[in-house]
Scaffold this active site. Structure first.
Site, PDB file in Angstrom:
ATOM      1  N   GLY A 106       0.850  -1.196   0.000  1.00 37.73           N
ATOM      2  CA  GLY A 106       0.000   0.000   0.000  1.00 37.73           C
ATOM      3  C   GLY A 106       0.874   1.229   0.000  1.00 37.73           C
ATOM      4  O   GLY A 106       1.057   1.911  -1.007  1.00 37.73           O
ATOM      5  N   TYR A 166       1.779   8.380  14.670  1.00 38.75           N
ATOM      6  CA  TYR A 166       2.817   7.357  14.561  1.00 38.75           C
ATOM      7  C   TYR A 166       4.219   7.861  14.916  1.00 38.75           C
ATOM      8  O   TYR A 166       5.183   7.104  14.787  1.00 38.75           O
ATOM      9  CB  TYR A 166       2.907   6.825  13.120  1.00 38.75           C
ATOM     10  CG  TYR A 166       1.693   6.139  12.578  1.00 38.75           C
ATOM     11  CD1 TYR A 166       1.117   5.062  13.232  1.00 38.75           C
ATOM     12  CD2 TYR A 166       1.141   6.542  11.371  1.00 38.75           C
ATOM     13  CE1 TYR A 166       0.021   4.412  12.704  1.00 38.75           C
ATOM     14  CE2 TYR A 166       0.037   5.895  10.830  1.00 38.75           C
ATOM     15  CZ  TYR A 166      -0.523   4.829  11.502  1.00 38.75           C
ATOM     16  OH  TYR A 166      -1.607   4.192  10.977  1.00 38.75           O
ATOM     17  N   CYS A 184      -6.684  23.756  17.179  1.00 41.01           N
ATOM     18  CA  CYS A 184      -6.660  23.963  18.625  1.00 41.01           C
ATOM     19  C   CYS A 184      -6.358  22.649  19.341  1.00 41.01           C
ATOM     20  O   CYS A 184      -7.173  22.092  20.075  1.00 41.01           O
ATOM     21  CB  CYS A 184      -7.987  24.539  19.093  1.00 41.01           C
ATOM     22  SG  CYS A 184      -7.944  25.075  20.811  1.00 41.01           S
ATOM     23  N   GLU A 185      -5.193  22.116  19.077  1.00 38.23           N
ATOM     24  CA  GLU A 185      -4.609  20.948  19.737  1.00 38.23           C
ATOM     25  C   GLU A 185      -3.112  21.028  19.462  1.00 38.23           C
ATOM     26  O   GLU A 185      -2.672  21.737  18.557  1.00 38.23           O
ATOM     27  CB  GLU A 185      -5.142  19.631  19.156  1.00 38.23           C
ATOM     28  CG  GLU A 185      -6.593  19.324  19.439  1.00 38.23           C
ATOM     29  CD  GLU A 185      -6.834  18.853  20.865  1.00 38.23           C
ATOM     30  OE1 GLU A 185      -5.847  18.478  21.539  1.00 38.23           O
ATOM     31  OE2 GLU A 185      -8.000  18.882  21.294  1.00 38.23           O
ATOM     32  N   TYR A 203      -1.889   7.408   3.721  1.00 38.25           N
ATOM     33  CA  TYR A 203      -2.472   7.738   5.021  1.00 38.25           C
ATOM     34  C   TYR A 203      -2.375   9.221   5.336  1.00 38.25           C
ATOM     35  O   TYR A 203      -2.314   9.619   6.499  1.00 38.25           O
ATOM     36  CB  TYR A 203      -1.799   6.912   6.132  1.00 38.25           C
ATOM     37  CG  TYR A 203      -1.792   5.443   5.818  1.00 38.25           C
ATOM     38  CD1 TYR A 203      -2.972   4.718   5.826  1.00 38.25           C
ATOM     39  CD2 TYR A 203      -0.610   4.789   5.468  1.00 38.25           C
ATOM     40  CE1 TYR A 203      -2.979   3.375   5.494  1.00 38.25           C
ATOM     41  CE2 TYR A 203      -0.607   3.440   5.145  1.00 38.25           C
ATOM     42  CZ  TYR A 203      -1.793   2.738   5.158  1.00 38.25           C
ATOM     43  OH  TYR A 203      -1.793   1.412   4.829  1.00 38.25           O
TER      44      TYR A 203
END
Length: 404
Positions: free
Chosen positions: A265, A306, A332-333, A360
């Protein structure tokens, strides 16, 4: 010759289509697929693109056109593959903890099916018996992959039927006369050591004699791709050599040759993709200089999810003096793409390109903070095609039902 899009061309696309922007280079996908088919040219090997990496319908159509098959992880991916033009005989559906109704639908669509639980194997036997071939996804109890989050074959993984339950598998196969057509294992992602695949083959050869209708052996995917200078990728030529040696050393019961399957993939689409962002704000602090771009883990979650590395290039100022920066997002993180990263001098308004964004990236994107998903562009034969429009405000309300 390796296919890469130039900084200038990427900057041109950013200006033309706006940012954030995902860009995919078709010829790079073709180059990666050719590496596989060339390495395995002297063996009976088939490759299924693990489409969970990137399912834009144009990518699926292109991959179908160059000859690859497709591996699906949901019934909707199966339907997308059919829509893209893959015949059912070239579609593999490997289930994972799903309702049996999805397997029933896959049978109706005529695709190749793997089951990954004793529960669904028994349900399959009750309903279909010997009438429809099915594969088994097995858990080989092998630890492999770049980290625990992407390792799927170890003894605590949810994936597959543990090989130590072979007696129960054989009971069900015998009781319902189930026709087992393939044995499947997938140990993880980011696999650098080809001996991992050899270990998997050794596990399977201990089981092969139990299944008289076997046609295929599926070794999964997980090939490592390079993310930065000095990275070691999976040696595909060595892998082909080792696989051929392993099969030469083991006699197949009945002398029937088995076809080998792989499910790449990330290997096919990671390096084809770029995420182009624009710098909103430069923020100097005592500890670092923050580069705040108009994106975040709502568009590229891999660094936060990851701890993955993505090479970042200032495509607006590629000759600028090198400095170190923290590249962060605008949601906002905490959404740090890179910390203490050397980049050519960055200024507000510059375009930054994130490499290895094909796998991904968009596929895991969201509308978190009610921000729009990016547009996607496919570069094919030197021409850029818009293959997904950028979200608009109406997309945030789509499927919501206002009752107040």
């Amino acid at each position: 010759m390796s296919q890469h899009l130039s900084n200038g061309y990427l900057a041109q696309l950013a200006t033309e289509f706006g940012t954030p922007l995902y860009v995919y280079h078709a010829e790079k996908i073709k180059e990666q697929y050719a590496k596989l088919t060339t390495a395995f040219r002297n063996s009976n090997t088939v490759f299924f693109y693990a489409c969970k990496a990137l399912t834009n319908i144009n990518i699926l159509k292109y991959i179908c056109s160059i000859g690859a098959n497709v591996d699906c992880s949901s019934i909707n991916e199966v339907k997308l593959a059919l829509h893209a033009g893959f015949p059912s005989s070239r579609i593999l559906y490997t289930s994972n903890g799903i309702a049996f109704s999805e397997i029933e639908e896959a049978v109706e669509l005529g695709v190749i099916i793997n089951v990954d639980s004793l529960s669904n194997l028994e349900k399959f036997g009750v309903k279909y018996g010997h009438s429809y071939p099915v594969g088994l996804r097995l858990r080989p109890n092998i630890m492999a992959g770049g980290n625990l989050k992407i390792s799927t074959g170890h003894d605590k993984s949810k994936f597959g039927i543990p090989v130590d339950q072979i007696d129960r598998i054989l009971e069900l196969v015998s009781k319902y006369n189930i026709r087992i057509s393939d044995l499947h294992i997938h140990t993880g992602s980011e696999i650098k050591d080809v001996e991992v695949f050899v270990k998997g083959i050794e596990v399977l050869f201990g089981l092969i004699p139990h299944f008289k209708h076997l046609e295929f052996i599926d070794l999964g995917g997980g090939f490592k791709v390079p993310y930065k200078d000095g990275d070691v990728s999976t040696d595909i030529d060595l892998l082909a050599e080792k696989v051929n040696e392993s099969f030469a050393e083991h006699a197949i019961p009945g002398g029937k040759p088995l076809q080998v399957w792989f499910e790449p993939g990330k290997f096919l689409v990671s390096e084809c993709g770029y995420l182009i962002t624009q710098v909103n704000v430069m923020k100097e602090t005592a500890s670092t200089t923050f580069v705040s771009v108009n994106s975040g883990f709502n568009h590229l979650i891999r660094p936060m999810f990851y701890d993955s590395y993505h090479h970042i290039v200032n495509i607006s100022n590629p000759e600028g003096a090198e400095k170190k920066y923290a590249v962060v997002g605008n949601i906002c993180e905490t959404d740090t793409f890179a910390w203490d990263r050397p980049l050519n001098e960055v200024r507000e308004g510059d375009f930054l390109a994130f490499y290895n964004a094909g796998a991904y990236g968009f596929e895991m994107s969201s509308n978190f903070n009610s921000r729009y998903k990016p547009a996607e562009v496919l570069v094919l034969d030197g021409k850029a095609h818009l293959i997904r429009k950028r979200d608009q405000f109406e997309d945030l309300l789509r499927n919501q039902i206002e009752v107040l």
